[in-house]
Each structure stands twice: as structure tokens, then as C-alpha cells.
Design an enzyme around this catalytic site. Structure first.
Site, PDB file in Angstrom:
ATOM      1  N   GLY A   1       0.832  -1.205   0.000  1.00 53.16           N
ATOM      2  CA  GLY A   1       0.000   0.000   0.000  1.00 53.16           C
ATOM      3  C   GLY A   1       0.859   1.245   0.000  1.00 53.16           C
TER       4      GLY A   1
ATOM      5  N   VAL B   1      -3.127  -7.793  -1.751  1.00 48.72           N
ATOM      6  CA  VAL B   1      -2.533  -8.510  -0.614  1.00 48.72           C
ATOM      7  C   VAL B   1      -3.494  -9.515   0.011  1.00 48.72           C
ATOM      8  CG1 VAL B   1      -0.897  -6.668  -0.066  1.00 48.72           C
ATOM      9  CG2 VAL B   1      -3.151  -6.694   1.056  1.00 48.72           C
TER      10      VAL B   1
ATOM     11  N   ASN C   1       1.553  -2.232   5.344  1.00 50.83           N
ATOM     12  CA  ASN C   1       0.764  -1.012   5.508  1.00 50.83           C
ATOM     13  C   ASN C   1      -0.599  -1.075   4.828  1.00 50.83           C
ATOM     14  OD1 ASN C   1       0.367   2.088   5.771  1.00 50.83           O
ATOM     15  ND2 ASN C   1       0.311   1.727   3.554  1.00 50.83           N
TER      16      ASN C   1
ATOM     17  N   SER D   1      -3.930   0.485  14.048  1.00 52.76           N
ATOM     18  CA  SER D   1      -4.718   1.701  14.271  1.00 52.76           C
ATOM     19  C   SER D   1      -5.002   1.844  15.755  1.00 52.76           C
ATOM     20  CB  SER D   1      -6.045   1.622  13.507  1.00 52.76           C
ATOM     21  OG  SER D   1      -6.944   2.631  13.934  1.00 52.76           O
TER      22      SER D   1
ATOM     23  N   TYR E   1     -13.096  -2.867  11.004  1.00 53.10           N
ATOM     24  CA  TYR E   1     -11.786  -2.200  11.047  1.00 53.10           C
ATOM     25  C   TYR E   1     -11.176  -2.320  12.443  1.00 53.10           C
ATOM     26  CZ  TYR E   1      -8.242   1.297   9.949  1.00 53.10           C
ATOM     27  OH  TYR E   1      -7.045   1.946   9.734  1.00 53.10           O
TER      28      TYR E   1
ATOM     29  N   ALA F   1     -11.783  -4.649  14.690  1.00 51.06           N
ATOM     30  CA  ALA F   1     -11.393  -6.035  14.921  1.00 51.06           C
ATOM     31  C   ALA F   1     -10.106  -6.383  14.186  1.00 51.06           C
ATOM     32  CB  ALA F   1     -12.521  -6.970  14.480  1.00 51.06           C
TER      33      ALA F   1
END
Length: 245
Positions: free
Chosen positions: A10, A62, A88, A140, A153, A155
Site C-alpha cells: 500500500g 494482498v 501497511n 490503528s 476495522y 477487529a
């Protein structure tokens, strides 16, 4: 970091792009992975070339195991090793749990978490051949401090943090360090999509430093963790959040 070889997934926008730029400035050769956006890739190519012409783009989803295998085969055929891996690549589709589309939900988990696992798995033989090899996973703040309307997101980010710790234990005997960086809200197109100006201003005011994270803040942390200066830091999750808890 001279003569080192890195793979950044990414790597054509946002945090990933800034990490690539920093690595190029440190004389690292970078394999830059991207998923599908050719226009974004071409813009990144021009920007990277202004720093150093020591990079190569590899297109691969990915979350697709065959494409990940092929990506690492290309790197093996050309370089025979990796010194650094930065996982990333990520995505998000906001939804409340009761309204969640399971196809979208699985996509977020597959890209954000399973994708990092697969890239790590197939990079491992090349990292073994590297010098003071290191992996940094981008998670995050939501992996530790979840929010509404982004449970997939949240999780996936929590999974990345724990995967990092497990991988650090497994890879320690090969002298491959594995760490994680958890940014707070960062100024990137993906992170700010859907936010109103008023909501962004509120986020700034709620942060002790009264600002959002810049991609530079994250990239600086990643470079430190990859470097020999962090040679005794392993299995850690570094929150880059301005003091928000």
C-alpha cells in the site's frame, strides 16, 4: 540503512507513500506494492523519482494468496533477500453491525489482517537472508480504543496488534524483529473520507496536542523501528496519537 531492501505494501498513497519516501532518502531500495489504482501509482512514481530512482512497483492484491506469492517470487528472483517489510496496505468500509454487508466485512478483515499475515508468511524466507531484518505492521488506535460504525476495522486492527506479538515470539530466534504502529486519526484521503469539517475540527480539539497526525509522524516512527537504533524493541505496539487515551 544504505544498501538495504524493503517491501512496503500500500505504498502509493497516504502513510505508505510517506514511508517509501523516507526509506528512499535513507538509500534503501524499495519494492512498492499497490493494489489497483494505476493513476495513483503513476503520480507516486513521479514523486519518488525526485528523491531517488531506486524503487520498483509491484501490483498485487494482498488479500489474494496467489498474487502475494507471485509478488514475493519477483522480489526473490531480483534481489534474493529482504531487510525490511512494512505491512501497511489497508481498507475500510463504514457500517453499523446490524447493517453490515458480510462481503464488505470479510474484505476489510482479508485486506487489513489476513493480507498482513500472508505477506509476512511469504516474506519470511527472504527476511531470513536479510541483515538485521525487521517488520513493522501498521494497525490503528481503533485496535485498542474501538468506535462505532467500524467494527470490522476495529477487529482487524486488534488482530494486527496481537499477530505482531505472536510473530515477534516466533521470529526472535531468526533475529527478525516485529513491531506495530497504531496511528490515531491521520491526514490521509482514506482516513478522512466521510468526515465533515466540523467533525475534523472536533477531533483536533479533543487531542491534547490540538492537531491530527501527519503522515510524517507515522513514517518517522516506522523508520526508527526498522533501524538498528531500535534493535532491542520487539513485539511492541507503538501508539502515535498525540496523547489520546
Amino acid at each position: 540503512m544504505k544498501d538495504k531492501i524493503a517491501l512496503v505494501t500500500g505504498g502509493t498513497s497516504g502513510i505508505g507513500k510517506k514511508i517509501v519516501e523516507h526509506l528512499l532518502k535513507e538509500n534503501v531500495f524499495v519494492y512498492v506494492n499497490y493494489g489497483h489504482n494505476e493513476e495513483q501509482m503513476e503520480k507516486a512514481r513521479k514523486d519518488f523519482a525526485q528523491i531517488r530512482d531506486s524503487f520498483e512497483f509491484i501490483k498485487a492484491d494482498v488479500s489474494n494468496e496467489n498474487e502475494v506469492i507471485e509478488m514475493l517470487k519477483i522480489i526473490n528472483d531480483k534481489s534474493r533477500k529482504l531487510d525490511y517489510l512494512v505491512n501497511n496496505a489497508g481498507t475500510n468500509i463504514d457500517s453499523f453491525i446490524e447493517n453490515a454487508d458480510m462481503i464488505d466485512y470479510k474484505k476489510i478483515i482479508d485486506v487489513n489482517l489476513v493480507g498482513k499475515v500472508m505477506v509476512t508468511k511469504y516474506s519470511f524466507p527472504l527476511l531470513e537472508k536479510g541483515s538485521n531484518a525487521a517488520i513493522v505492521n501498521i494497525a490503528s488506535r481503533l485496535g485498542s480504543m474501538p468506535c462505532v460504525e467500524a467494527s470490522a476495522y476495529c477487529a482487524s486492527a486488534a488482530g494486527i496488534i496481537n499477530f505482531t506479538k505472536a510473530a515477534a515470539l516466533e521470529f526472535a530466534n531468526k533475529k527478525i524483529r516485529v513491531n506495530c504502529v497504531s496511528p490515531s486519526l491521520t491526514i490521509t484521503p482514506l482516513a478522512l473520507s466521510g468526515w465533515t469539517d466540523e467533525e475534523i475540527e472536533e477531533q483536533k480539539n479533543n487531542n491534547p496536542l490540538k492537531r491530527l497526525a501527519e503522515t510524517e509522524d507515522i513514517a518517522n516512527t516506522v523508520l526508527f523501528l526498522l533501524s538498528d537504533k531500535a534493535s532491542y524493541i520487539n513485539g511492541q505496539n507503538i501508539n502515535v496519537n498525540g496523547g489520546t487515551f
